[in-house]
Design a protein around this motif. Structure first.
Motif, mmCIF file in Angstrom:
data_model
loop_
_atom_site.group_PDB
_atom_site.id
_atom_site.type_symbol
_atom_site.label_atom_id
_atom_site.label_comp_id
_atom_site.label_asym_id
_atom_site.label_seq_id
_atom_site.Cartn_x
_atom_site.Cartn_y
_atom_site.Cartn_z
ATOM 1 N N GLU A 281 -0.379 7.490 -2.224
ATOM 2 C CA GLU A 281 0.140 7.248 -3.829
ATOM 3 C C GLU A 281 -0.243 7.570 -4.427
ATOM 4 O O GLU A 281 0.544 7.205 -5.578
ATOM 5 C CB GLU A 281 -1.238 5.432 -3.336
ATOM 6 C CG GLU A 281 -0.712 4.363 -3.010
ATOM 7 C CD GLU A 281 -1.352 3.387 -3.760
ATOM 8 O OE1 GLU A 281 -1.268 2.679 -4.609
ATOM 9 O OE2 GLU A 281 -1.929 2.155 -2.045
ATOM 10 N N PHE A 282 -0.923 8.273 -4.841
ATOM 11 C CA PHE A 282 -1.577 9.031 -5.857
ATOM 12 C C PHE A 282 -1.650 11.010 -5.118
ATOM 13 O O PHE A 282 -1.929 11.376 -4.573
ATOM 14 C CB PHE A 282 -3.294 8.599 -6.357
ATOM 15 C CG PHE A 282 -2.916 7.618 -6.851
ATOM 16 C CD1 PHE A 282 -3.114 7.458 -7.980
ATOM 17 C CD2 PHE A 282 -2.925 6.542 -6.583
ATOM 18 C CE1 PHE A 282 -3.066 6.448 -9.340
ATOM 19 C CE2 PHE A 282 -2.348 5.217 -7.086
ATOM 20 C CZ PHE A 282 -2.938 5.250 -8.293
ATOM 21 N N LYS B 266 0.243 11.215 -10.880
ATOM 22 C CA LYS B 266 -0.194 9.973 -10.712
ATOM 23 C C LYS B 266 -1.971 10.560 -10.108
ATOM 24 O O LYS B 266 -1.766 11.143 -9.305
ATOM 25 C CB LYS B 266 -0.174 9.187 -10.108
ATOM 26 C CG LYS B 266 1.093 8.324 -10.244
ATOM 27 C CD LYS B 266 1.962 8.197 -9.158
ATOM 28 C CE LYS B 266 2.481 6.412 -9.753
ATOM 29 N NZ LYS B 266 3.039 5.588 -8.014
ATOM 30 N N ALA C 68 -6.602 7.100 -1.164
ATOM 31 C CA ALA C 68 -5.045 6.577 -1.430
ATOM 32 C C ALA C 68 -4.263 8.276 -2.040
ATOM 33 O O ALA C 68 -2.955 8.340 -2.122
ATOM 34 C CB ALA C 68 -4.701 6.087 -3.254
ATOM 35 N N ALA D 222 -10.538 6.022 -3.316
ATOM 36 C CA ALA D 222 -10.089 6.939 -4.625
ATOM 37 C C ALA D 222 -9.321 8.699 -2.984
ATOM 38 O O ALA D 222 -7.965 8.504 -3.630
ATOM 39 C CB ALA D 222 -10.587 7.711 -5.325
ATOM 40 N N SER E 275 -2.253 -1.776 4.598
ATOM 41 C CA SER E 275 -2.130 0.434 3.136
ATOM 42 C C SER E 275 -1.995 0.862 4.256
ATOM 43 O O SER E 275 -1.421 2.003 4.272
ATOM 44 C CB SER E 275 -3.069 -0.185 2.244
ATOM 45 O OG SER E 275 -2.629 -1.171 1.329
ATOM 46 N N ILE E 276 -3.324 0.625 4.870
ATOM 47 C CA ILE E 276 -3.079 2.714 5.629
ATOM 48 C C ILE E 276 -3.125 2.284 7.061
ATOM 49 O O ILE E 276 -1.762 2.999 8.015
ATOM 50 C CB ILE E 276 -4.688 2.516 6.017
ATOM 51 C CG1 ILE E 276 -5.634 2.973 4.910
ATOM 52 C CG2 ILE E 276 -5.324 3.964 6.385
ATOM 53 C CD1 ILE E 276 -6.845 2.724 4.115
ATOM 54 N N ASP F 17 0.750 1.313 5.790
ATOM 55 C CA ASP F 17 1.954 0.763 5.080
ATOM 56 C C ASP F 17 2.950 0.935 3.944
ATOM 57 O O ASP F 17 3.992 1.094 4.052
ATOM 58 C CB ASP F 17 1.414 2.516 4.703
ATOM 59 C CG ASP F 17 2.480 3.316 4.499
ATOM 60 O OD1 ASP F 17 1.758 3.179 3.487
ATOM 61 O OD2 ASP F 17 2.748 5.187 4.501
ATOM 62 N N ARG G 218 -9.117 -1.913 -8.071
ATOM 63 C CA ARG G 218 -9.026 -2.171 -8.851
ATOM 64 C C ARG G 218 -7.994 -2.577 -9.684
ATOM 65 O O ARG G 218 -6.912 -2.426 -10.637
ATOM 66 C CB ARG G 218 -8.158 -0.158 -8.579
ATOM 67 C CG ARG G 218 -8.951 0.881 -7.862
ATOM 68 C CD ARG G 218 -8.522 2.068 -8.065
ATOM 69 N NE ARG G 218 -9.711 2.813 -7.618
ATOM 70 C CZ ARG G 218 -9.820 3.831 -6.583
ATOM 71 N NH1 ARG G 218 -9.190 2.476 -5.236
ATOM 72 N NH2 ARG G 218 -10.580 4.272 -5.891
ATOM 73 N N LEU H 155 -6.821 9.318 -10.021
ATOM 74 C CA LEU H 155 -7.245 8.869 -9.824
ATOM 75 C C LEU H 155 -8.463 9.262 -9.758
ATOM 76 O O LEU H 155 -9.011 10.041 -9.403
ATOM 77 C CB LEU H 155 -6.810 8.374 -8.449
ATOM 78 C CG LEU H 155 -7.122 6.990 -8.043
ATOM 79 C CD1 LEU H 155 -6.470 5.845 -8.903
ATOM 80 C CD2 LEU H 155 -7.360 6.126 -7.409
ATOM 81 N N PRO I 258 0.921 -0.918 -1.658
ATOM 82 C CA PRO I 258 -0.283 -0.307 -2.421
ATOM 83 C C PRO I 258 -1.192 -1.132 -2.400
ATOM 84 O O PRO I 258 -1.400 -2.315 -2.569
ATOM 85 C CB PRO I 258 0.228 -0.104 -3.649
ATOM 86 C CG PRO I 258 0.931 -1.454 -3.697
ATOM 87 C CD PRO I 258 1.228 -2.089 -2.488
ATOM 88 N N PHE I 259 -2.951 -0.339 -2.428
ATOM 89 C CA PHE I 259 -3.599 -0.502 -2.648
ATOM 90 C C PHE I 259 -4.778 -0.546 -4.273
ATOM 91 O O PHE I 259 -5.438 -0.580 -4.334
ATOM 92 C CB PHE I 259 -4.769 -0.227 -1.044
ATOM 93 C CG PHE I 259 -5.751 0.470 -1.165
ATOM 94 C CD1 PHE I 259 -6.613 1.325 -1.887
ATOM 95 C CD2 PHE I 259 -4.663 1.928 -0.401
ATOM 96 C CE1 PHE I 259 -6.929 3.074 -1.917
ATOM 97 C CE2 PHE I 259 -4.880 2.908 -0.214
ATOM 98 C CZ PHE I 259 -6.468 3.787 -1.368
ATOM 99 N N VAL I 260 -4.087 -0.041 -4.589
ATOM 100 C CA VAL I 260 -4.468 0.447 -6.165
ATOM 101 C C VAL I 260 -3.584 -0.591 -7.244
ATOM 102 O O VAL I 260 -2.216 -0.297 -7.404
ATOM 103 C CB VAL I 260 -4.088 1.753 -6.283
ATOM 104 C CG1 VAL I 260 -4.548 1.639 -8.290
ATOM 105 C CG2 VAL I 260 -5.173 2.594 -5.751
ATOM 106 N N THR J 153 -2.545 7.566 2.136
ATOM 107 C CA THR J 153 -1.286 6.886 1.642
ATOM 108 C C THR J 153 -0.183 7.592 1.306
ATOM 109 O O THR J 153 0.877 7.418 0.877
ATOM 110 C CB THR J 153 -1.533 5.075 1.071
ATOM 111 O OG1 THR J 153 -2.334 5.566 -0.346
ATOM 112 C CG2 THR J 153 -2.678 4.289 2.334
#
Lengths: 319, 596
Positions: free
Chosen positions: B285-286, B67, B279, B276, A157-158, A161, A267, B69, A164-166, B283
């Motif tokens: 993502e959120f 989004k 994220a 969190a 993920s990091i 990339d 999660r 978290l 997604p990890f959620v 990344t």
């Protein structure tokens, strides 16, 4: 056979009751209070807490509370969560499909790895392939899932990339994109659980096949001139898998346990993460229900293992 | 700083030589809350025009999905049951109060047409009532109009003992009357200086009467709307999985033009704070992550990826060390640390003063908390850009040594000081938490240099912070010499917060250790100041009283403040989210937008 099943089921009843008593007492003795946050917040008068405790019956002695819980359980009422105030069975049903999906897929994945690798290693013991497979298997079951989980997140993920990890149970996409997104987010949790399980099964399959492959009937089959493929698949693996099947069934509950940690890391909204948040919130009815479900699963899979074993191996009979 | 000086400062603001903001900051440095400072100005005829919103988008929607978290997911969505912030925030997506608190402590109208003042006739001169004018044309998400009946209903609902609402504290001492369809009057039992509590901020979110009136009393748990909120907020309810996910979609009939910016909102729960932050910061993502209690060192490293930033919101949470005033080692009537006893060592003021000098706050900030914990000498706190004139703190081992020498504490053969056969040996407890253990080590080391032996003890948080009457290790029992934790200030007004030093709040066996005065300190002067502040209507006089209370606590070393801990959130680079330390993170969700 049916007589045996009935007897086993009857024996299961007292053990389930015993488990529930132990769980309930331990929870009652453990420190903590579902309304702790109320106590530390100066803006909330202590009467509210007292009122809620009385309403939810927390001030009664443990025995009374247990009897009440058991009574309503018999009527199919699992109680309601102190934290979210909704029925526990609703909560569990909301979470169960995700857990079943992730665990189911990881088991399939583990078998898909363990069977071919284990059988192939056993047919060529101490070859380069076997050595490498062995080493990886040892690493695999020595590393705990919470460690590999974080490692996967950091790498896939990091650093890369890619994934997604959620984990999100409801994805807003439709059609094939929905499947694609689901697949992408499930790869890591499934791989973490599957590889851990697969590693130990690989070792087990290998030794089971090694046990069988030296037996006389295999030599006979070979001397009849059967193709090696046929010997391995039809004669060796069939018999070697009997103990493996039992093992898989017996390990199912342990997998649920491992899923608790993995669900928390990624999660994944399954019953494992439900259990953790319930423990953090001292939400007794939910903790009771989830651990109870786990206990029933253990008993069920034990029974399943015994029955399967007898069904696969005609030498065993039930009386 | 006394009343006179405060008045001079206010005069300066009036004359324009001191800015409003600078005044608020100064008050905050003095240990007051920003809302109280703003109230002082308003009372002196300097009512603030509604702060201009920084909202830029010129049309409704089009912002995609927001989004968020929350590493602890929302578990219920009824604001009157919402104990923890996670539940309050989940409810705040859909429900709104009459007004909220901004970062500078100003009231911002939400469902109110205007903020009540004495000038517009909203505030009674005798402090006995407030008249709220409601905004007209506001609709619940199901299309029903929002009226005064809803407001009155919320008061009835919250005060119904069978409902056991956690918001009852804000509503039980008032009466609410409907004056007309869009005006309500809040009546107090006694002159109330802090009138903006009911219907405001965290405890003020309003639920619709027509959906809850059939579920009053003991039936409150069965209301379907508990799980499917219908509010007035910028987003409408879509889906809720307790502990996991709250989803909302744009409310196209929202009562403010061009708002909200996002087409949908998601609030995902679970996991831990570090991941969190990852994220959002690493990344992407959120867009937003709540309550990032992560070491600053890690945060700085994550921020290097440039995908987001940390927002540090000043509030009033304070990590402090309490010095026990009672004897924890002698049992009186079945309880230790009984208020009838005196601490054998801390009863000597020199020891207390030395202790305050041995806490190296600068080192704690530098090596442990970074931006997330700022060294302070005040108990009532906020950013000390302007440090208080009354209180100061220093770290000085030499001076502590001199103090103890002068007071007759002589070093023994083992280097530990002794006086009258009593050894300077202290037990210092806190909860298990890595930064706290480092903090303990820093204090222990300094004490060693001053000839004080400190034994450290750490208790699991779930035990330490529990209200378990049978457990001796809870923080309210205080069965040790010193202890450290963070005390939080859940309200914008310091009134409730400061009762933790009143003599009638002393935690004891008689009140099952539920009293809020954990240090068991008794001071007539403090009690008098507190009683005075309870009924003092002039905010300036009231502020002076609170400053005095803060100073009393510090001068007598009742507690040694260490660092104040602002709220930390991770925010995506282009997201603009107005946050406030006096309200929920989502207090002004309607103004959140993403820059183009």
């Amino acid at each position: 056979m049916s007589g045996y099943l009935l007897r086993r089921l009857l024996i299961a009843v007292p053990s389930v009751i015993g488990i529930s008593i132990v769980l309930f007492t331990v929870l009652a003795l453990a420190p903590g209070d579902p309304f702790e946050e109320l106590a530390t917040n100066p803006a909330i008068p202590p009467e509210v807490r007292a009122n809620l405790r009385a309403q939810f019956g927390l001030d009664d002695p443990v025995a009374v509370r247990y009897a009440r819980w058991f009574g309503s359980m018999l009527q199919g009422d699992w109680g309601f969560s102190f934290a979210s105030r909704i029925d526990v069975d609703d909560l569990i049903l909301q979470r169960l499909p995700v857990t079943l999906f992730v665990i189911g897929m990881s088991q399939v994945f583990a078998l898909a790895v363990a069977l071919p690798v284990g059988v192939y290693s056993a047919t060529r013991p101490y070859s380069i392939f076997d050595q490498i497979a062995n080493t990886l298997a040892f690493i695999g079951f020595s590393l705990p899932t919470f460690f590999t989980g974080i490692l996967f997140i950091l790498f896939f993920s990091i650093y890369l990339d890619w994934l997604p990890f959620v984990y999100r149970a409801d994805i807003a996409e439709t059609g094939w994109r929905w499947y694609w997104e689901h697949l992408r987010q499930s790869i890591m949790p499934i791989a973490v659980l599957g590889l851990f399980q697969g590693a130990s099964w690989t070792r087990y399959v290998r030794s089971a096949v090694l046990d069988v492959i030296r037996l006389d009937y295999v030599t006979t089959a070979r001397s009849k001139g059967l193709a090696e493929r046929v010997v391995i698949v039809k004669h060796v693996v069939r018999n070697a898998l009997i103990p493996v099947v039992t093992l898989v069934a017996l390990q199912m509950p342990a997998v649920f346990g491992g899923a608790i940690v993995t669900e928390q890391i990624f999660r994944v909204p399954g019953i494992g993460s439900l259990l953790i948040s319930a423990i953090q919130a001292n939400d007794t009815p939910v903790i009771m229900a989830v651990t109870f479900v786990f206990a029933i699963l253990v008993i069920f899979f034990n029974l399943l293992a015994d029955v399967l074993y007898g069904w696969l191996d005609p030498r065993i009979s039930y009386r | 700083m006394n009343e006179q000086e405060l008045r001079q400062l206010i005069a300066k603001v009036k004359a324009g030589t001191l800015s409003r903001r600078a005044f608020v900051r100064m008050m905050v440095g003095m240990g007051l809350t920003a809302p109280l400072a703003a109230q002082m100005l308003a009372y002196s005829g300097l009512a603030h025009a509604q702060p201009a919103s920084a909202y830029k988008p010129t049309k409704r929607g089009g912002g995609g999905t927001l989004k968020c978290l929350w590493w602890q997911g929302a578990t219920l969505l009824n604001p009157h049951f919402a104990v923890g912030t996670k539940d309050q925030e989940g409810s705040r997506i859909f429900y709104e109060p009459l007004a909220g608190w901004d970062a500078d402590g100003n009231l911002v109208a939400m469902l109110a047409a205007e903020i009540p003042t004495q000038q517009n006739g909203g505030l009674a001169r005798d402090g006995m009532s407030v008249i709220w004018k409601l905004k007209k044309g506001v609709q619940w998400h199901d299309g029903k109009p929002f009226t005064a009946d809803d407001v009155v209903f919320n008061w009835e609902y919250a005060t119904d003992p069978a409902v056991a609402a956690v918001s009852v504290g804000s509503y039980r001492d008032i009466k609410v009357e409907k004056l007309d369809s869009h005006t309500v009057k809040v009546i107090f039992q006694k002159p109330t200086p802090y009138w903006a509590d009911a219907f405001v901020g965290v405890r003020g979110m309003l639920i619709p009467k027509h959906l809850f009136e059939n579920f009053r009393g003991a039936k409150s748990r069965e209301a379907p709307t508990n799980l499917k909120p219908v509010g007035t907020g910028p987003y409408k309810f879509v889906d809720f999985k307790p502990g996991d996910m709250v989803r909302g979609t744009i409310n196209t009939a929202y009562h403010e033009p061009n708002k909200p910016h996002f087409d949908a909102i998601e609030m995902k729960g679970g996991g831990d704070a570090i991941s969190a932050a990852r994220a959002v910061l690493q990344t992407g993502e959120f867009d937003y992550a709540w309550n990032i209690q992560v070491e600053d060192e890690i945060l700085l490293r994550l921020e290097e990826s440039g995908k987001g930033r940390s927002e540090i919101t000043p509030g009033a949470n304070i990590e402090h060390i309490q010095l026990n005033n009672t004897d924890p080692w002698t049992e009186v009537d079945g309880e230790r640390s009984s208020a009838t006893t005196k601490h054998p060592l801390f009863s000597d003021p020199a020891v207390r003063r030395a202790m305050a000098m041995l806490v190296d706050r600068a080192a704690v900030q530098k090596h442990i908390y970074g931006r997330t914990g700022i060294a302070t000498g005040n108990f009532l706190n906020n950013p000390p850009r302007f440090t208080s004139k009354n209180t100061r703190w220093e770290f000085n081992v030499e001076k502590a040594n001199q103090l103890l020498d002068a007071a007759g504490w002589k070093r023994g053969a083992d280097g530990i000081r002794v006086k009258d056969g009593r050894k300077l040996k202290l037990l210092y407890q806190t909860s298990i938490n890595a930064p706290r253990q480092k903090n303990q080590a820093i204090v222990k080391q300094a004490c060693q240099k001053a000839g004080i032996e400190v034994e450290v003890k750490a208790v699991t948080a779930s035990v330490y912070f529990s209200s378990d009457v049978a457990n001796p290790d809870t923080y309210t029992k205080f069965y040790c010499d010193m202890q450290m934790y963070t005390t939080t200030m859940p309200q914008a007004d310091p009134g409730v917060f400061m009762n933790q030093f009143c003599s009638w709040e002393i935690a004891a066996k008689a009140n099952k250790w539920q009293g809020r005065n954990i240090t068991r300190w008794k001071s007539e002067e403090y009690d008098k100041a507190y009683r005075g502040a309870e009924s003092e209507l002039d905010p300036v006089k009231r502020a002076a009283l609170f400053i005095r209370m803060n100073d009393l606590v510090i001068e007598n070393q009742v507690v040694v403040p260490v660092v104040y801990r602002p709220r930390v959130s991770s925010v995506a680079k282009r997201l603009r989210a107005p946050l406030s330390g006096w309200d929920n993170d989502f207090w002004n969700l309607r103004d959140w937008y993403r820059e183009g």
